[in-house]
Design a protein around this motif. Structure first.
Motif, PDB file in Angstrom:
ATOM      1  N   ARG A 123      50.146  37.450  49.789  1.00  0.00           N
ATOM      2  CA  ARG A 123      49.591  38.899  49.268  1.00  0.00           C
ATOM      3  C   ARG A 123      50.678  39.858  48.540  1.00  0.00           C
ATOM      4  O   ARG A 123      51.141  40.294  49.123  1.00  0.00           O
ATOM      5  N   LYS A 124      49.975  41.051  47.843  1.00  0.00           N
ATOM      6  CA  LYS A 124      50.305  41.964  47.454  1.00  0.00           C
ATOM      7  C   LYS A 124      51.580  42.984  47.959  1.00  0.00           C
ATOM      8  O   LYS A 124      52.807  43.041  47.884  1.00  0.00           O
ATOM      9  N   ARG A 125      50.360  43.683  49.266  1.00  0.00           N
ATOM     10  CA  ARG A 125      50.365  44.081  49.506  1.00  0.00           C
ATOM     11  C   ARG A 125      51.801  44.469  50.857  1.00  0.00           C
ATOM     12  O   ARG A 125      52.179  45.007  50.840  1.00  0.00           O
ATOM     13  N   ASP A 126      51.265  43.481  51.108  1.00  0.00           N
ATOM     14  CA  ASP A 126      52.005  43.142  52.441  1.00  0.00           C
ATOM     15  C   ASP A 126      53.065  41.796  52.771  1.00  0.00           C
ATOM     16  O   ASP A 126      53.718  41.455  53.687  1.00  0.00           O
ATOM     17  N   ARG A 127      52.568  40.674  51.606  1.00  0.00           N
ATOM     18  CA  ARG A 127      53.614  39.408  50.998  1.00  0.00           C
ATOM     19  C   ARG A 127      52.743  38.516  52.708  1.00  0.00           C
ATOM     20  O   ARG A 127      53.742  37.656  52.796  1.00  0.00           O
ATOM     21  N   ALA A 128      52.088  38.916  53.141  1.00  0.00           N
ATOM     22  CA  ALA A 128      51.600  37.495  54.214  1.00  0.00           C
ATOM     23  C   ALA A 128      50.978  37.118  53.285  1.00  0.00           C
ATOM     24  O   ALA A 128      50.207  37.191  52.083  1.00  0.00           O
ATOM     25  N   ARG A 129      50.708  35.612  53.781  1.00  0.00           N
ATOM     26  CA  ARG A 129      50.399  34.367  53.416  1.00  0.00           C
ATOM     27  C   ARG A 129      49.215  33.895  53.548  1.00  0.00           C
ATOM     28  O   ARG A 129      48.554  34.170  55.084  1.00  0.00           O
ATOM     29  N   THR A 130      48.673  34.071  52.643  1.00  0.00           N
ATOM     30  CA  THR A 130      46.436  34.402  52.577  1.00  0.00           C
ATOM     31  C   THR A 130      46.400  33.064  52.113  1.00  0.00           C
ATOM     32  O   THR A 130      46.524  33.016  51.171  1.00  0.00           O
ATOM     33  N   LEU A 131      44.841  32.969  52.711  1.00  0.00           N
ATOM     34  CA  LEU A 131      44.066  31.918  51.903  1.00  0.00           C
ATOM     35  C   LEU A 131      43.307  32.705  50.971  1.00  0.00           C
ATOM     36  O   LEU A 131      42.629  33.245  51.094  1.00  0.00           O
ATOM     37  N   ALA A 166      41.285  36.017  45.770  1.00  0.00           N
ATOM     38  CA  ALA A 166      43.022  36.518  45.709  1.00  0.00           C
ATOM     39  C   ALA A 166      43.333  37.805  45.678  1.00  0.00           C
ATOM     40  O   ALA A 166      41.798  38.188  44.926  1.00  0.00           O
ATOM     41  N   ASP A 167      43.976  38.154  45.648  1.00  0.00           N
ATOM     42  CA  ASP A 167      44.145  39.805  45.260  1.00  0.00           C
ATOM     43  C   ASP A 167      44.444  39.996  43.472  1.00  0.00           C
ATOM     44  O   ASP A 167      44.704  40.780  43.355  1.00  0.00           O
ATOM     45  N   THR A 168      44.764  38.831  43.004  1.00  0.00           N
ATOM     46  CA  THR A 168      45.050  39.280  42.126  1.00  0.00           C
ATOM     47  C   THR A 168      43.731  38.248  40.690  1.00  0.00           C
ATOM     48  O   THR A 168      43.446  38.936  39.259  1.00  0.00           O
ATOM     49  N   GLY A 169      42.613  38.483  41.728  1.00  0.00           N
ATOM     50  CA  GLY A 169      41.258  37.608  40.396  1.00  0.00           C
ATOM     51  C   GLY A 169      41.739  36.557  40.225  1.00  0.00           C
ATOM     52  O   GLY A 169      40.483  35.714  39.367  1.00  0.00           O
ATOM     53  N   TYR A 170      42.867  36.039  40.060  1.00  0.00           N
ATOM     54  CA  TYR A 170      43.112  34.590  39.416  1.00  0.00           C
ATOM     55  C   TYR A 170      42.632  33.433  40.539  1.00  0.00           C
ATOM     56  O   TYR A 170      43.867  33.241  41.242  1.00  0.00           O
ATOM     57  N   HIS A 171      42.280  32.162  40.120  1.00  0.00           N
ATOM     58  CA  HIS A 171      41.967  31.090  41.221  1.00  0.00           C
ATOM     59  C   HIS A 171      42.589  30.212  39.978  1.00  0.00           C
ATOM     60  O   HIS A 171      41.434  28.804  40.692  1.00  0.00           O
ATOM     61  N   HIS A 172      43.017  29.862  39.030  1.00  0.00           N
ATOM     62  CA  HIS A 172      43.116  27.932  38.497  1.00  0.00           C
ATOM     63  C   HIS A 172      42.536  27.339  37.728  1.00  0.00           C
ATOM     64  O   HIS A 172      42.525  26.148  38.698  1.00  0.00           O
ATOM     65  N   GLY A 173      41.758  28.340  37.637  1.00  0.00           N
ATOM     66  CA  GLY A 173      40.959  27.323  36.851  1.00  0.00           C
ATOM     67  C   GLY A 173      39.279  28.382  36.130  1.00  0.00           C
ATOM     68  O   GLY A 173      38.752  28.102  35.398  1.00  0.00           O
ATOM     69  N   PHE A 174      39.430  29.264  36.978  1.00  0.00           N
ATOM     70  CA  PHE A 174      38.930  30.622  36.515  1.00  0.00           C
ATOM     71  C   PHE A 174      38.968  31.912  36.904  1.00  0.00           C
ATOM     72  O   PHE A 174      40.137  32.056  37.384  1.00  0.00           O
ATOM     73  N   GLU A 175      39.017  33.062  36.020  1.00  0.00           N
ATOM     74  CA  GLU A 175      39.216  34.679  35.781  1.00  0.00           C
ATOM     75  C   GLU A 175      38.429  35.359  36.923  1.00  0.00           C
ATOM     76  O   GLU A 175      37.496  35.103  36.396  1.00  0.00           O
ATOM     77  N   LEU A 176      38.174  36.343  37.768  1.00  0.00           N
ATOM     78  CA  LEU A 176      37.349  37.250  37.724  1.00  0.00           C
ATOM     79  C   LEU A 176      36.991  38.576  37.156  1.00  0.00           C
ATOM     80  O   LEU A 176      38.136  38.851  36.832  1.00  0.00           O
ATOM     81  N   TRP A 177      35.789  38.609  37.445  1.00  0.00           N
ATOM     82  CA  TRP A 177      36.192  39.780  36.094  1.00  0.00           C
ATOM     83  C   TRP A 177      36.601  41.335  36.403  1.00  0.00           C
ATOM     84  O   TRP A 177      36.305  41.450  37.490  1.00  0.00           O
ATOM     85  N   HIS A 178      37.885  41.459  35.560  1.00  0.00           N
ATOM     86  CA  HIS A 178      38.936  43.108  36.097  1.00  0.00           C
ATOM     87  C   HIS A 178      39.219  43.937  34.754  1.00  0.00           C
ATOM     88  O   HIS A 178      39.967  44.043  34.794  1.00  0.00           O
ATOM     89  N   TRP A 179      38.042  44.227  33.435  1.00  0.00           N
ATOM     90  CA  TRP A 179      38.197  44.603  32.422  1.00  0.00           C
ATOM     91  C   TRP A 179      37.211  45.707  32.420  1.00  0.00           C
ATOM     92  O   TRP A 179      36.171  45.892  33.424  1.00  0.00           O
ATOM     93  N   PHE A 180      37.767  46.438  31.709  1.00  0.00           N
ATOM     94  CA  PHE A 180      37.178  48.236  31.532  1.00  0.00           C
ATOM     95  C   PHE A 180      36.882  48.662  32.734  1.00  0.00           C
ATOM     96  O   PHE A 180      35.898  48.826  33.089  1.00  0.00           O
ATOM     97  N   ASN A 181      37.988  48.784  33.381  1.00  0.00           N
ATOM     98  CA  ASN A 181      37.674  49.785  33.897  1.00  0.00           C
ATOM     99  C   ASN A 181      37.081  49.569  35.839  1.00  0.00           C
ATOM    100  O   ASN A 181      36.133  49.792  36.343  1.00  0.00           O
ATOM    101  N   SER A 182      36.535  48.075  35.839  1.00  0.00           N
ATOM    102  CA  SER A 182      35.618  47.965  36.915  1.00  0.00           C
ATOM    103  C   SER A 182      36.098  46.534  37.038  1.00  0.00           C
ATOM    104  O   SER A 182      36.356  45.171  36.261  1.00  0.00           O
TER     105      SER A 182
END
Length: 199
Positions: A123-131, A166-182
């Motif tokens: 994980r980005k904020r504390d490097r803890a291993r996350t699912l 995931a905190d990146t929003g990327y799931h290796h096949g699709f991405e979660l919406w994170h455009w236009f400040n939303s």
């Protein structure tokens, strides 16, 4: 005169029948073989932290195909530097639009698709291993080009996702919406290119 008319009609009928029975002297254009199977790799998937391989089987009588894709998350360049490790699996059913050249795997298509992504990462904020554990139902539109045994598949689409993102929003096949400040954790977008061979 009557005999001459009958003879003329008989001659015309015989000429037409003979001409239709003879092979044409014009060169015939050979169509390429119609392969029903393909194996593809997702172009540049290695640069996104995973390697994706898919298999597609055509159902030519109904202009459809089924495609399954699996990936190993960790086999590639880790662009987020979060040590991902896991897998994805997805199935899509393609409905090809009518096409004139009769090649089963070629043409524009619509594809409903279901996907599951499962991996752990730092994980980005504390490097803890996350699912990160998410499923998605997608609708895509694309075009698949076939030349002899070479195949290229281009598509874009989106749909609904649910799960532990995931905190990146990327799931290796699709991405979660994170455009236009939303940011919308339930809107999934998918776009890619696959290259492969037919057999």
């Amino acid at each position: 005169m009557k005999k001459l008319s009958v003879f003329f009609i008989a001659f015309c009928v015989a000429s037409v029948m003979t001409a239709s029975a003879e092979p044409s002297l014009a060169p015939q254009r050979k169509s390429q073989p119609d392969y029903l199977n393909s194996v593809k790799i997702t172009f540049l998937s290695w640069l996104s932290g995973s390697t994706k391989v898919s298999y597609e089987r055509a159902f030519p009588k109904v202009r459809q195909s089924g495609e399954i894709c699996t990936s190993l998350i960790c086999a590639g360049y880790d662009k987020y530097h979060n040590n991902p490790l896991g897998f994805t699996v997805r199935y899509g059913h393609k409905f090809f639009l009518p096409d004139s050249d009769g090649i089963s795997l070629k043409g524009f298509y619509l594809r409903p698709e279901v996907m599951y992504s499962h991996y752990t990462y730092d994980r980005k904020r504390d490097r803890a291993r996350t699912l990160a554990n998410m499923g998605a139902l997608l609708g895509t539109v694309g075009y698949q080009y076939v030349y002899k045994r070479f195949l290229a598949d281009f598509w874009v689409g989106g749909g609904y996702a649910i799960g532990n993102q995931a905190d990146t929003g990327y799931h290796h096949g699709f991405e979660l919406w994170h455009w236009f400040n939303s940011y919308h954790p339930n809107i999934a977008l998918s776009f890619s290119i696959r290259l492969g061979i037919c057999f």
